[in-house]
Design a protein around this motif. Structure first.
Motif, mmCIF file in Angstrom:
data_model
loop_
_atom_site.group_PDB
_atom_site.id
_atom_site.type_symbol
_atom_site.label_atom_id
_atom_site.label_comp_id
_atom_site.label_asym_id
_atom_site.label_seq_id
_atom_site.Cartn_x
_atom_site.Cartn_y
_atom_site.Cartn_z
ATOM 1 N N THR A 60 0.835 -1.209 0.000
ATOM 2 C CA THR A 60 0.000 0.000 0.000
ATOM 3 C C THR A 60 0.866 1.255 0.000
ATOM 4 O O THR A 60 0.366 2.337 -0.260
ATOM 5 N N TRP A 61 2.140 1.118 0.340
ATOM 6 C CA TRP A 61 3.002 2.294 0.316
ATOM 7 C C TRP A 61 3.742 2.349 -1.026
ATOM 8 O O TRP A 61 3.886 1.348 -1.715
ATOM 9 N N GLU A 62 4.177 3.550 -1.340
ATOM 10 C CA GLU A 62 4.922 3.799 -2.580
ATOM 11 C C GLU A 62 6.362 3.336 -2.370
ATOM 12 O O GLU A 62 7.014 3.756 -1.415
ATOM 13 N N ASN A 63 6.843 2.481 -3.238
ATOM 14 C CA ASN A 63 8.232 2.023 -3.112
ATOM 15 C C ASN A 63 9.156 2.790 -4.033
ATOM 16 O O ASN A 63 8.850 2.985 -5.201
ATOM 17 N N LYS A 64 10.277 3.220 -3.480
ATOM 18 C CA LYS A 64 11.321 3.771 -4.339
ATOM 19 C C LYS A 64 12.308 2.634 -4.562
ATOM 20 O O LYS A 64 12.906 2.099 -3.639
ATOM 21 N N ILE A 65 12.426 2.257 -5.824
ATOM 22 C CA ILE A 65 13.228 1.082 -6.145
ATOM 23 C C ILE A 65 14.702 1.470 -6.204
ATOM 24 O O ILE A 65 15.040 2.570 -6.620
ATOM 25 N N ALA A 66 15.552 0.559 -5.757
ATOM 26 C CA ALA A 66 16.992 0.837 -5.816
ATOM 27 C C ALA A 66 17.495 0.585 -7.232
ATOM 28 O O ALA A 66 17.215 -0.468 -7.805
ATOM 29 N N GLU A 67 18.230 1.548 -7.769
ATOM 30 C CA GLU A 67 18.751 1.353 -9.123
ATOM 31 C C GLU A 67 20.038 0.553 -9.126
ATOM 32 O O GLU A 67 20.351 -0.125 -10.095
ATOM 33 N N THR A 68 20.804 0.673 -8.072
ATOM 34 C CA THR A 68 21.887 -0.291 -7.846
ATOM 35 C C THR A 68 21.651 -0.844 -6.448
ATOM 36 O O THR A 68 21.178 -0.132 -5.559
#
Lengths: 752, 752
Positions: B580-588
């Motif tokens: 339900t929360w917005e995820n900030k994805i890791a680019e590395t």
């Protein structure tokens, strides 16, 4: 009389005494030409209840339908995508109407007919007010569903339900249902949506079947003609594409017969692959059965040399040992011959297309039959002990309308302590659901995947995953070449990732031989996936007493005049145990590249191979596997894992090992060796080490490649493969260590 | 007479006619006090062959032993580590000697006795030349194996083999074997290696048993005394540690009786946990059975209020529904009550400790019995239909010699459409194999893991993985707090990761109640894992008609005067569907931290929760799961995966979700809800959405915490938990929304 049936009669009679039933169950008589039943079948119903599989199938249908009936008549205004309430409700409605209709014919209980009629009337009341579905995600939005495809499903099932209660309904009721619901829906799916109806595509097959089956039920020969031959004037241009990017207007012809001519190869292979063939087979077989029942002159099961039966046999052969389809192209894993489409296909193929007793053993595993003439026939013959085990065999299935567009090579070998199956894909593109995976390999063992095809990036009918539809990672990863056990040149996908370009070409079988006990082999070539680059891949399964399980030989030769970067990935499962090369582990993980699927792979570790044999050993399902590959000095070995650039966690996190080389013409030679076993209970490990050694290329020219390997005991094996002349009667000779090696045919396997 | 037995007799007689046998099979008579058999048992042998389980077990033993006999006598000079040839050969030697000895007694066929004697003689010839094993990896290197532990295994099994052929051997032969092999080996394992013999530890239990069993066979009361009471003067200092970093000299007492007194809690729980209890139970039960047979006056099964029987019952209760042990502490997953140690334990506990008919059903699943008096008894009673199903029950097992060192709370709930089990760990440290996992939770469902305990980082007996021994990642990851579903404070493991410090403390049960149908609940506290910080964790399983499956409530309150960083991970399996929360994805991908196990976790994505309910839904084994947690504004939600800083790929790649919060005293409140199902065959998804909503804290003070949640239908549930007074007769009251809520006992669960 079976216990269940007598219970039913008892309950029914009890109902009568109480005045709770307003009519006694009675044999139905057919007042119209039915698409499902004939008088002979109906006369058999009482006897059929003594065949366990039929009786049990009737009981299951009752349980399902009565559960649905208890929920009441629900015909909601369409709103949701797949997985949502209105979508699932309309789907359950057509499934339960179909079963209820058949139950009415079989049991004579009017409550089932009433349920179907109530639903049809509710639909007839709603239908005139409906515009296309509010979600406009599809190139062809439906009325009940977000896409016409599901609406066509609805019509295929609903026509069957209507067929069952047709005679029971009054003419006035029939007029309402036909004029307000069924005819408008048939026109909607054809005349009003020609881009959906007039393609050569599984979508159109459903539409053809729905329209045609309704035509047969209501005796409308114009509808039947439309279904068989398509719309004459569809007004479609040649540029429009569907949601998958595939062209709508790809053929001049349309209609059911054109689908039969153009969608299957002469072997019954369906261009999109087994997952879609499974989906598409239902309208094919159920419309064909309807035609055979209602319009036997059409002799549909004899059409194109019995193509429908061949299509069903192709499907059951496109499964692993547990009946799961090889997940090539867009395919969700786990789909199998236990699906309801295959239950229909197996029943109908048995009844109408040759009574092959091996199909009965599949019906036994499916453990349910159709509630119609075909299902009764299957249940009866199983009860009579006529079933024979279905044996998966090695075979090639050609692709293309004429069988000239490559194909799929399936090798299977049953060893004493384990089986091994390999699939080499040298088909055509497979339309919008095809992947860029020329000469890709997948490997199975006792029904489990050893070297996987990733399958589709989609979670069908799971609403959280973009409504159950195709995910963007399907395009950006799953379709790309790097997602497959296939050679990638210069980090680009085949045909530059263009379905249109890919649809112009195909790979080709070079040779296929499954006639020996100790070696089964397939070799295929591709000349178009990369411009100016030729590839030949040969896969062999070999069994030998020194190895406890069959092993797989993989020889991939690439011919190019210029130097390229080659990447050859192998997607395995399980726990990495060891590699013979030194790995430099990544301290932070970065994607392997920026496009063509590389952006979705995390680089976990890399190492440089020495010249010689490089090995990687892993463990999965308490068994060991070693891939031994012939390395050249400087080959890069990469350990990677899917899941980079995946903000919604749409991809699995699966491991792979990749061999990379900078070269012009070169060959990649590897052996996959399943070995040993482990028990977490006894904690004994047995045969944990590879027994292959000394893998090398003995000879290579433009005409031949010959390789050698040894068992650790010293036994030497050799395999020579022709590269330019695949004549079965051709004589060949090469000189190895000053000795002549001559043979006839496209390959030679010897022990020395 | 069974067919197999008559076949055997037929073959034997045929052999006699040919003169191939030099003696006819005959009933053995006992010329010495046997540790395995008595005359009554031997008199039963013929009849026993008509009990299917016994007959089948004899046939399996023959098949195993004869396969080994066919390989000839191989007694190699010791060289290899676990998994290597000499190690596996010596292990197979003792296993086959033991079985061959018993087969000699049961069948009378001398070839089995001859095989045992030949092996013993070969060992007697080799033994005098042996120094300790060339690998010096162990704190106690053995003679045949790299560690004395395996040498002690050898003596336990070999003593049984020797017991069986004792009377058959000549006195001269016995003198050779005893003087050159068995007595020196018993002295080697005790007097010469006191750091191995004189501990309170499973290693020493094996040594005690081996020495004692040999003493019983050869009638040496000094050896028996040494085994029961330990070495009087061991010369050990108090500083030396073993390979696991645990102190050698941790108690004044030693010997078998001290192990019985000190290693088990009064409930039969073994300090190291079920995986090691499984391993340790074999010398306990087999030495006890030997004592009971040869020295019944010892009344060993009555010792300490029947502690041996309790230990066996504890073990079978420490399994999931498929019989696999909960993998707490150092434990390889997949170990189960199908192991050979549990076959012995179940047989011996049945025969000597109360004949509980539920044990017979486990023996039936094990499908094999011991070839001795205990196994015959089990086979006979199963044949007589006395078996009753074993029912896994909720229970608490206390830890510590006096039962005062915390324990393990096991909750089990069987719903209509699924079961759920939860284990809350509030034990003591568990010595060198203990993990830093106070108040950690693990969850199981129908035998599968839902929230996992990682288990051990080790691949037992798989040579590629560091010889099958403990991997460095076991220390750096698997033992650390962050590897568990437990609260980590300021990114540090419990007790600063010191086994020595951890061994001084334990957590404590606060209350345990499994007496109700609709709620089963356990609450425990810890005050020492972090200095100055108190934790209370309460786990409840609840079933209610509105939820199709039982759900799990998790309330973790932490008390601290200063602000800390809290991390609460949940390790799940399968495919993430949504958060339900917005995820900030890791680019590395980077590791989550640098120590305490954080360095082995890749940070995949992070997001910030809003105040309210945060949910994560995943799918595993075609079922859905949602974890709903009560978030405070600013809580950090992290998605991570094991596998960072893992150069040898020793760790699995498993996902977790972690709730992080900066606070002083606070509570983490979550609900784990298994729901719905998916079929890859029908592609129908059912119940894919969570039905929990409105989770909140109604009331919190130093004395109480009360929470509320709702079913989506609106039904409201409340749970109040006492935090300071756990008296069962105590009355409590709190005021919620101006209404009094009063109850008696440590918690109150109500629906409103």
């Amino acid at each position: 009389m079976s216990k269940t049936l007598s219970n039913i009669l008892l309950i029914t009679c009890f109902g009568l005494l109480l005045g709770a039933c307003d009519s006694s169950p009675k044999k139905q008589t057919l007042g119209h030409t039915s698409i499902l039943f004939d008088e002979a079948t109906i006369a058999q119903v009482d006897e059929a209840m003594s065949w366990p599989l039929f009786e049990q199938s009737v009981a299951e249908a009752k349980s399902f339908v009565e559960e649905q009936m208890a929920l009441g008549i629900q015909v909601p205004v369409p709103k949701d995508l797949a997985g949502g309430y209105t979508h699932e409700r309309h789907k359950l409605n057509y499934l339960s109407m179909q079963q209820a209709g058949k139950l009415f014919i079989i049991t004579g209980e009017e409550k089932y007919a009433q349920y179907v009629k109530d639903l049809l009337m509710a639909y007839a009341e709603l239908y005139p007010s409906l515009d296309r579905h509010p979600s406009r995600k599809s190139y062809s939005p439906g009325k009940f569903f977000w896409q016409c495809l599901n609406d066509a499903n609805w019509l295929v099932y609903t026509s069957q339900a209507y067929d069952c209660i047709y005679d029971w309904m009054s003419e006035e009721e029939r007029n309402i249902v036909e004029s307000k619901l069924l005819r408008p829906q048939a026109d909607f799916l054809s005349i009003e949506t020609p881009q959906f109806f007039n393609r050569i595509h599984n979508h159109s097959t459903w539409a053809n079947a729905g329209v045609g089956m309704l035509g047969l039920v209501i005796g409308d020969t114009l509808l039947v003609h439309r279904s068989l031959y398509g719309l004459e004037d569809d007004g479609l241009d040649t540029e429009t594409t569907d949601n998958d990017g595939a062209r709508i207007k790809n053929q001049e012809r349309a209609g059911f017969l054109a689908q039969l001519d153009l969608l299957f190869s002469p072997d019954g292979f369906y261009a999109e692959g087994p997952y879609y063939q499974r989906y598409a087979i239902y309208p094919f077989v159920v419309f064909a059965a309807s035609l055979q029942n209602a319009k036997p002159d059409q002799k549909i099961f004899e059409y194109r040399d019995g193509i429908l039966g061949k299509a069903v046999y192709a499907l059951v052969n496109l499964t692993d040992e547990e009946g799961e389809f090889f997940p090539i192209n867009d395919a969700q894993k786990g789909m199998s011959y236990y699906s309801r489409e295959l239950i229909s296909a197996v029943n109908i193929a048995y009844h109408f297309a040759g009574q092959n007793p091996e199909l009965l053993s599949i019906a036994q595993k499916q453990n349910t039959v159709l509630l119609d003439a075909a299902g009764m026939h299957v249940a009866k013959d199983i009860e009579a002990g006529m079933s024979q085990p279905f044996a998966h065999k090695s075979m090639e299935l050609t692709d293309g309308t004429d069988g000239n567009s490559g194909g799929l090579g399936i090798l299977r070998m049953k060893g004493e302590t384990g089986s091994l199956s390999a699939v080499l894909k040298y088909t055509a593109q497979g339309m919008g659901h095809g992947h860029f995976d020329k000469l890709s390999l997948s490997v199975y063992q006792e029904g489990a995947e050893v070297l996987q095809d990733y399958g589709v990036a989609r979670f069908v009918n799971i609403e959280q995953k973009d409504g159950g539809g195709y995910l963007s990672e399907n395009q950006t990863f799953a379709k790309q070449t790097i997602a497959h056990n296939a050679l990638v040149v210069n980090r680009q996908s085949h045909y530059t990732g263009s379905t249109e370009l890919g649809s112009q070409y195909h790979s080709d079988r070079f040779f296929f031989d499954a006639g020996n006990e100790d070696i089964k082999i397939v070799s295929a070539k591709d000349a178009h996936a990369y411009e100016g680059i030729g590839q030949q891949r040969t896969i062999a399964l070999i069994q030998d007493e020194l190895f406890e399980k069959p092993i797989l030989i993989d020889v991939l030769s690439v011919a190019s005049e210029s130097k390229n970067h080659y990447d050859l990935p192998y997607y395995y499962f399980g726990q990495l145990l060891s590699t013979t090369w030194e790995n430099k582990i990544a301290e932070t993980l970065r994607p392997l590249g920026e496009s063509d699927g590389y952006q979705h792979l995390w680089m976990e570790a890399q190492g440089t191979a020495s010249a010689g044999n490089s090995k990687i050993t892993w463990m999965d399902r308490n068994q060991f596997y070693t891939l031994s590959t012939l390395s050249l000095e400087g080959d890069q070995m990469t350990l990677a894992r899917t899941g980079a650039n995946d903000p919604k966690f749409n991809l699995r996190r699966d491991p792979m090992v990749m061999i990379s080389r900078e070269d012009a013409s070169t060959s990649f030679v590897s052996i996959l060796e399943p070995h040993g076993s482990y028990s977490t209970v006894s904690e004994l490990s047995q045969g944990a080490s590879s027994q292959v050694q000394g893998l090398k290329i003995l000879f290579e020219s433009e005409e031949y490649i010959a390789i050698e390997w040894q068992h650790i005991s010293g036994q030497t094996y050799r395999l020579a493969i022709a590269k330019s002349n695949n004549g079965q009667e051709e004589s060949h000779q090469i000189k190895i260590e000053n000795k002549l090696w001559d043979w006839k045919g496209s390959y030679s396997y010897i022990k020395i």
